[in-house]
Motif scaffolding. Structure first.
Motif, PDB file in Angstrom:
ATOM      1  N   PHE A  50       0.826  -1.214   0.000  1.00 40.12           N
ATOM      2  CA  PHE A  50       0.000   0.000   0.000  1.00 40.12           C
ATOM      3  C   PHE A  50       0.855   1.255   0.000  1.00 40.12           C
ATOM      4  O   PHE A  50       0.482   2.277  -0.593  1.00 40.12           O
ATOM      5  CB  PHE A  50      -0.943  -0.012   1.213  1.00 40.12           C
ATOM      6  N   GLY A  51       2.011   1.202   0.675  1.00 40.12           N
ATOM      7  CA  GLY A  51       2.894   2.374   0.664  1.00 40.12           C
ATOM      8  C   GLY A  51       3.377   2.692  -0.732  1.00 40.12           C
ATOM      9  O   GLY A  51       3.380   3.857  -1.166  1.00 40.12           O
ATOM     10  N   TYR A  52       3.789   1.643  -1.464  1.00 42.66           N
ATOM     11  CA  TYR A  52       4.288   1.883  -2.819  1.00 42.66           C
ATOM     12  C   TYR A  52       3.160   2.389  -3.726  1.00 42.66           C
ATOM     13  O   TYR A  52       3.335   3.341  -4.495  1.00 42.66           O
ATOM     14  CB  TYR A  52       4.885   0.603  -3.387  1.00 42.66           C
ATOM     15  N   LEU A  53       1.980   1.737  -3.633  1.00 45.02           N
ATOM     16  CA  LEU A  53       0.863   2.174  -4.476  1.00 45.02           C
ATOM     17  C   LEU A  53       0.447   3.618  -4.162  1.00 45.02           C
ATOM     18  O   LEU A  53       0.173   4.416  -5.061  1.00 45.02           O
ATOM     19  CB  LEU A  53      -0.331   1.228  -4.286  1.00 45.02           C
ATOM     20  N   ALA A  54       0.409   3.927  -2.874  1.00 47.25           N
ATOM     21  CA  ALA A  54       0.019   5.293  -2.483  1.00 47.25           C
ATOM     22  C   ALA A  54       1.018   6.315  -3.006  1.00 47.25           C
ATOM     23  O   ALA A  54       0.654   7.373  -3.538  1.00 47.25           O
ATOM     24  CB  ALA A  54      -0.098   5.387  -0.970  1.00 47.25           C
ATOM     25  N   MET A  55       2.324   5.983  -2.848  1.00 48.86           N
ATOM     26  CA  MET A  55       3.343   6.926  -3.344  1.00 48.86           C
ATOM     27  C   MET A  55       3.273   7.062  -4.857  1.00 48.86           C
ATOM     28  O   MET A  55       3.463   8.139  -5.413  1.00 48.86           O
ATOM     29  CB  MET A  55       4.728   6.468  -2.894  1.00 48.86           C
ATOM     30  N   ASP A  69      11.255   7.828 -10.448  1.00 52.03           N
ATOM     31  CA  ASP A  69      11.311   6.423 -10.035  1.00 52.03           C
ATOM     32  C   ASP A  69      12.309   6.222  -8.902  1.00 52.03           C
ATOM     33  O   ASP A  69      12.086   5.414  -7.995  1.00 52.03           O
ATOM     34  CB  ASP A  69      11.694   5.548 -11.226  1.00 52.03           C
ATOM     35  N   ARG A  70      13.423   6.971  -8.935  1.00 49.54           N
ATOM     36  CA  ARG A  70      14.399   6.853  -7.842  1.00 49.54           C
ATOM     37  C   ARG A  70      13.776   7.302  -6.517  1.00 49.54           C
ATOM     38  O   ARG A  70      14.011   6.702  -5.466  1.00 49.54           O
ATOM     39  CB  ARG A  70      15.651   7.665  -8.159  1.00 49.54           C
ATOM     40  N   VAL A  71      13.025   8.360  -6.571  1.00 51.54           N
ATOM     41  CA  VAL A  71      12.364   8.837  -5.352  1.00 51.54           C
ATOM     42  C   VAL A  71      11.396   7.774  -4.819  1.00 51.54           C
ATOM     43  O   VAL A  71      11.305   7.523  -3.607  1.00 51.54           O
ATOM     44  CB  VAL A  71      11.629  10.158  -5.627  1.00 51.54           C
ATOM     45  N   LEU A  72      10.662   7.101  -5.725  1.00 49.82           N
ATOM     46  CA  LEU A  72       9.734   6.065  -5.294  1.00 49.82           C
ATOM     47  C   LEU A  72      10.465   4.884  -4.640  1.00 49.82           C
ATOM     48  O   LEU A  72      10.004   4.335  -3.630  1.00 49.82           O
ATOM     49  CB  LEU A  72       8.924   5.562  -6.495  1.00 49.82           C
ATOM     50  N   ALA A 106      12.299   3.054   2.648  1.00 50.97           N
ATOM     51  CA  ALA A 106      12.038   3.663   3.952  1.00 50.97           C
ATOM     52  C   ALA A 106      10.834   3.025   4.628  1.00 50.97           C
ATOM     53  O   ALA A 106      10.830   2.764   5.839  1.00 50.97           O
ATOM     54  CB  ALA A 106      11.820   5.167   3.777  1.00 50.97           C
ATOM     55  N   VAL A 107       9.775   2.737   3.841  1.00 50.11           N
ATOM     56  CA  VAL A 107       8.578   2.112   4.427  1.00 50.11           C
ATOM     57  C   VAL A 107       8.900   0.710   4.952  1.00 50.11           C
ATOM     58  O   VAL A 107       8.484   0.302   6.048  1.00 50.11           O
ATOM     59  CB  VAL A 107       7.462   2.070   3.375  1.00 50.11           C
ATOM     60  N   LEU A 159      11.688  -2.454  11.649  1.00 51.58           N
ATOM     61  CA  LEU A 159      12.205  -1.938  12.915  1.00 51.58           C
ATOM     62  C   LEU A 159      11.099  -1.675  13.926  1.00 51.58           C
ATOM     63  O   LEU A 159      11.323  -1.769  15.130  1.00 51.58           O
ATOM     64  CB  LEU A 159      12.986  -0.646  12.661  1.00 51.58           C
ATOM     65  N   GLY A 160       9.913  -1.361  13.444  1.00 50.20           N
ATOM     66  CA  GLY A 160       8.839  -1.027  14.379  1.00 50.20           C
ATOM     67  C   GLY A 160       8.023  -2.219  14.813  1.00 50.20           C
ATOM     68  O   GLY A 160       7.643  -2.336  15.987  1.00 50.20           O
TER      69      GLY A 160
END
Length: 1004
Positions: free
Chosen positions: A32-37, A344-347, A353-354, A360-361
């Motif tokens: 969902f993080g990738y799709l949202a971004m 694409d690099r930003v994605l 990061a997600v 970690l969380g």
């Protein structure tokens, strides 16, 4: 006994569920993080790119559009001046301005050269010589560029005019183009001349030249050109040079996000950060055909087929985001290129990061959760399960005795307590049953008494005239009396009990003028239940309801609701307002006003009919008081009137009364006084006023007064004549030098004037009584298209001695103002106009004129409002015109009168604007909606340049203050066209419409 479940198996299954949940959450978070971004990027990138390129285009095109408007305005101004120039004077002026140089070129005379403030010229001599047309153009263009060039050049590089005779007049600050040109200089092949040729530009449109590098200024420029045709032929051009170096510099600065470039409509590059040298080598415009760049070719194709001034999208090969926006003027496009790879690099970084955040969380949290579940739930639940099984089988369970302060520990303690209480309760049940029966009997007796008390309370509340409503803590009505229902027009048999206050407001807000205020009041009461706040509710039918809400508490001081008490205070308010309206004191000086003066005079003469007596009347005003208002302002004038009132009040004895009749006009009524007493007081008043120093804006001023005395019964036997003779005596004093007093003398009075005035008073009264007044109407039209805006009502009087003959207002208005009959005339005109508006609902509006004497009638605005409501006429359809001179003569009364008229909703017109000494200064204090320019400035407007300047200034100031303008006395087409060009809103005059009783607008 229930079988115990395996604790190990339970924990194991719970652990597997926890870890499975962890993996599922991690995968869902990443997906969902990738799709949202991705979705956000596809939506945000084009919006940001389009916004960025739009802002750059807007920043660039402002100067281009300003240059186009400027060159079109210059062409119109130059042609107008050429058409209106004095041919002989212009040809003579050519010889004083220009001379041929030894190289054969026409240039400015050496003494006339001033490149800092004036244009320069070089002009070839044609074989047949310079004709008169070229000479006139040179003179008129020189004056125009000298006048306007210094103001235009700061935003542009230069302003110039080409001659078809092969010459150039140009103004560029500090540059002497004429002296720098040699005999070989020519403009014949310039793009400016080629583009202006009628064969290439038959529509005579404004056009832009290609970009070029100006060698002298060492900067890139582009020119905007307007062809110049005069007397049926092409005579040259008008143009501006506009700097584009800053546009190129901004574009060639690399953008960290992408590439900014400027492209012409035909695909030529104007600016590109990587191709700036090649563009410069191509003279400022690099054609795409000279490049082998498929991306730029795709960009040009997207712009060409976009069919719009701006757009955004991916390039056909999907490698870049492309956003473009048109730069109006030269027709270029600001383009922004953003590589898709960068997006694409930003994605990918975002997805990383997600994922890191999820690992970690979630991982430590899941491990700790598994540990705590086994420790906190497994053992305690097993012990609780065994105890419950024993209780369910009817056995007496053993105490659990579990240690711990958590929920399970509290549950175990509660279970133990419950077991202990079971035994005790069985012993108490019998005793409790007996006590309960006794309590039931007592409560029955209490309820009987309570019902009787409630019946008495309901009878009392029902008999009250106050509206009573009790609102519970849930904002629901639990009781209301009949007065409340009647107050809010609820039909018989309906009730608001059980409804919320919001439902009651929805049903009742139609009656309220401002239901939102009451809604805010209820919201405040909801937030602060203990708040006690009184509110005044005004209803559309004129009623005023006073609302009080009191908090109600029970015996334990707990808040249980609010008691609404509502009272109809309409009658009390009307009585109070009537007392205010009947106030008989002047608001400025606190002296008695004209109404009290007339009452006192009538009371005296009524008493004199029974008991013979004598009396003196003193009339006086301040000499040159208008000078104080015009020089120091109306506030200073008000302070002068206050000071004089204080000074003169000290001279008036008990039994004598000082009045302010309006403006700077005062009167003293001296009942039972002899003529000698009046003369003594008059001497003291004149002396006191002359000796009183007035400090106004650090200037010491002393005023004088002219005072007239009339005595009863020596000079008059009725109130009207006594007032007229005192007024005449005052003017006799003025005519004999001012700063003096004068006793009325019939032999000094102009008998014919007095007889005429008295005769007119009788004729006016007779006309009012016998309906001899008539209204004629003249149309006021919109200046732009000639549509009827409204009618102006103009009064006439029918001559009873000559039926069919009309008497113009100039003959009877002044006597009416002197006698006070003008107040009755004003009311007649207003009432008749409102009746016509009610009869003709399609009529836009009627304007009526009100005399300055009406400022002393405080009831007139309320009377106008009442007439409008009674006949159901919208206040915006009645326009009230006040003359500027009458308004500024008593600024304080005028401002208060206008404010009261504004409350009725009627628009205010300031008539004859411009006749006052400080007209513009008065605008801030006289809150008029429309300015009617005095006709003295409109007559001969095309031939009077001073009037043109003044009228243009009035229009600009009025529009700047949000007011409309009307020009009267428009009597020819030339005046109408000039007023339209100046921007006046409405026009009136014989050229458009003549006053008539049967105006066509009244035929609908």
């Amino acid at each position: 006994m229930l079988h115990a479940r395996s604790r190990t198996s339970l924990i194991h299954r719970l652990s597997l569920s926890i870890w499975g949940l962890f993996l599922a959450l991690l995968l869902l978070l990443c997906a969902f993080g990738y799709l949202a971004m991705r979705v956000i990027t596809d939506r945000v990138v084009p919006v940001v790119a389009q916004r960025s390129v739009d802002l750059r285009a807007k920043a660039s095109e402002g100067q281009f559009l300003q240059a186009e408007r400027s060159v079109q305005r210059l062409q119109r101004e130059l042609l107008w001046r050429l058409d209106h120039a004095d041919r002989q004077a212009a040809l003579a002026r050519f010889d004083t301005l220009f001379a041929r140089s030894p190289d054969g070129l026409w240039r400015l005379q050496p003494g006339q050269v001033d490149p800092e403030r004036a244009p320069t010229l070089y002009l070839h001599q044609p074989p047949q010589g310079l004709d008169a047309s070229a000479r006139m153009r040179a003179v008129v263009a020189y004056d125009l560029l000298r006048e306007q060039g210094p103001a235009l050049v700061p935003p542009f590089f230069s302003v110039y005019m080409d001659f078809v005779e092969d010459g150039l007049m140009v103004y560029a600050h500090g540059m002497d183009w004429g002296s720098n040109a040699d005999a070989s200089a020519t403009n014949a092949g310039y793009p400016t001349m080629r583009g202006s040729d009628p064969r290439r530009n038959p529509q005579r449109k404004v056009f832009w030249t290609p970009v070029y590098l100006d060698r002298q200024a060492d900067t890139w420029m582009v020119s905007v050109i307007k062809p110049l045709d005069w007397q049926g032929r092409w005579v040259g051009t008008l143009g501006h040079d506009v700097l584009v170096q800053s546009l190129i510099d901004r574009t060639t600065t690399n953008d960290s996000a992408g590439v900014q470039l400027v492209m012409a409509a035909d695909g030529a590059l104007i600016a590109h950060p990587q191709l700036s040298r090649r563009i410069a080598a191509a003279d400022g415009q690099l054609q795409l055909s000279a490049l082998d760049d498929p991306l730029l070719a795709q960009v040009h194709g997207m712009i060409a087929y976009g069919r719009g001034d701006h757009g955004v999208g991916r390039s056909p090969d999907g490698s870049h985001w492309v956003a473009w926006s048109k730069i109006h003027g030269p027709g270029w496009y600001q383009v922004f290129l953003l590589p898709q790879a960068r997006v694409d690099r930003v994605l990918m970084w975002g997805l990383l990061a997600v994922s890191s955040f999820g690992i970690l969380g979630l991982l430590p949290a899941m491990w700790l959760l598994r540990r705590r579940v086994g420790l906190l739930f497994a053992v305690p639940l097993t012990r609780l399960t065994q105890a419950v099984d024993e209780l369910s089988q009817g056995r007496e369970p053993r105490p659990i005795a579990m240690q711990g302060n958590d929920e399970l520990g509290h549950l175990a303690d509660a279970f133990d307590d419950m077991v202990e209480e079971l035994v005790q309760q069985r012993a108490l049940q019998f005793a409790h049953a007996q006590a309960l029966q006794t309590e039931i009997d007592e409560r029955r007796q209490f309820m009987t008494r309570l019902e009787e008390e409630r019946a008495r309370l309901l009878a009392l509340l029902g008999a009250m005239n106050l509206g009573i409503l009790f609102v519970g803590h849930e904002n629901r009505a639990t009781y209301c009396n009949a007065a409340f229902l009647a107050m809010w027009d609820f039909p018989e048999g309906t009730s608001v009990v059980g409804k919320t206050t919001g439902q009651w407001l929805d049903a009742s807000q139609r009656l309220m003028i401002d239901p939102q205020e009451f809604r805010r009041h209820m919201d405040e009461a909801t937030v602060s239940p203990e708040l006690h706040k009184q509110l005044e509710i005004r209803l559309h039918d004129g009623r005023i309801v006073m609302h009080d809400a009191y908090p109600v508490r029970d015996a334990q001081e707990h808040f249980i609701g609010r008691l609404w008490v509502q009272e109809d205070v309409t009658h009390e308010r009307q009585t109070a307002e009537q007392l205010v309206r009947l106030a008989q004191h002047d608001p400025l000086t606190s002296l008695y006003n004209r109404r009290r003066f007339e009452d006192e005079l009538a009371r005296f003469f009524h008493a004199a009919e029974r008991i013979p007596s004598q009396a003196a009347l003193l009339f006086f005003d301040l000499d040159e008081f208008k000078y104080i208002n015009d020089t120091f302002g109306h506030r200073a004038g008000d302070s002068v009137l206050n000071r004089m009132a204080v000074e003169i009040r000290t001279l008036v004895r008990s039994g004598e009364t000082l009045f302010r009749l309006g403006g700077d006009e005062f009167a003293v009524l001296m009942p039972h006084a002899s003529l000698d007493d009046a003369q003594h007081l008059a001497e003291r008043i004149v002396l006191r006023i002359a000796q009183t120093p007035l400090c106004l804006h650090e200037h010491t001023v002393r005023l004088t007064t002219s005072l007239g005395i009339a005595h009863f019964p020596a000079h008059a036997d009725n109130a009207e004549d006594l007032v007229a003779h005192a007024d005449a005596a005052m003017y006799q004093a003025k005519h004999t030098g001012k700063n003096r007093w004068n006793v009325y003398r019939p032999d000094r009075d102009s008998s014919r004037e007095m007889a005429t005035r008295l005769a007119w008073n009788d004729r006016i009264a007779h006309a009012l009584e016998n309906d001899l007044l008539r209204l004629h109407f003249q149309g006021v039209h919109h200046a732009a298209d000639g549509r009827l805006a409204h009618l102006e009502a103009l009064i006439r009087m029918e001559d009873e001695a000559n039926p069919g003959q009309l008497i113009m207002p100039a003959q009877f208005i002044e006597p009416a103002e002197k006698s006070g009959k003008i107040l009755e005339i004003d009311r007649w005109v207003i009432g008749r106009s409102i009746s016509l508006l009610a009869t003709h609902p399609n009529l836009p509006a009627i304007a009526v004129n009100i005399s300055g004497r009406s400022f002393d009638d405080p009831e007139l605005p309320a009377w106008i409002g009442g007439q409008l409501r009674q006949q159901h006429v919208a206040p915006r359809r009645l326009l009230v015109e006040l003359t500027e001179t009458s308004a500024v003569s008593d600024m304080g009364d005028a401002a208060r009168f206008i404010a009261a008229l504004h409350d009725t909703g009627c628009p205010i017109y300031l008539d004859d604007f411009g006749t006052g000494f400080s007209s513009f200064a008065y605008l801030k204090n006289l809150q008029a909606d429309v300015l009617k320019i005095d006709g003295m400035f409109i007559r001969d407007l095309p031939s009077e340049r001073d009037n043109q300047v003044f009228v243009r200034a009035i229009i600009e100031v009025a529009h700047g203050m949000g007011k409309l303008t009307v020009a009267e006395f428009v009597e020819d087409e030339a005046t109408l066209q000039m007023l339209r060009a100046m921007g006046v809103d409405m026009v009136q005059g014989y050229h458009l419409d003549r006053p008539r009783a049967d105006h066509p607008a009244l035929a609908d």
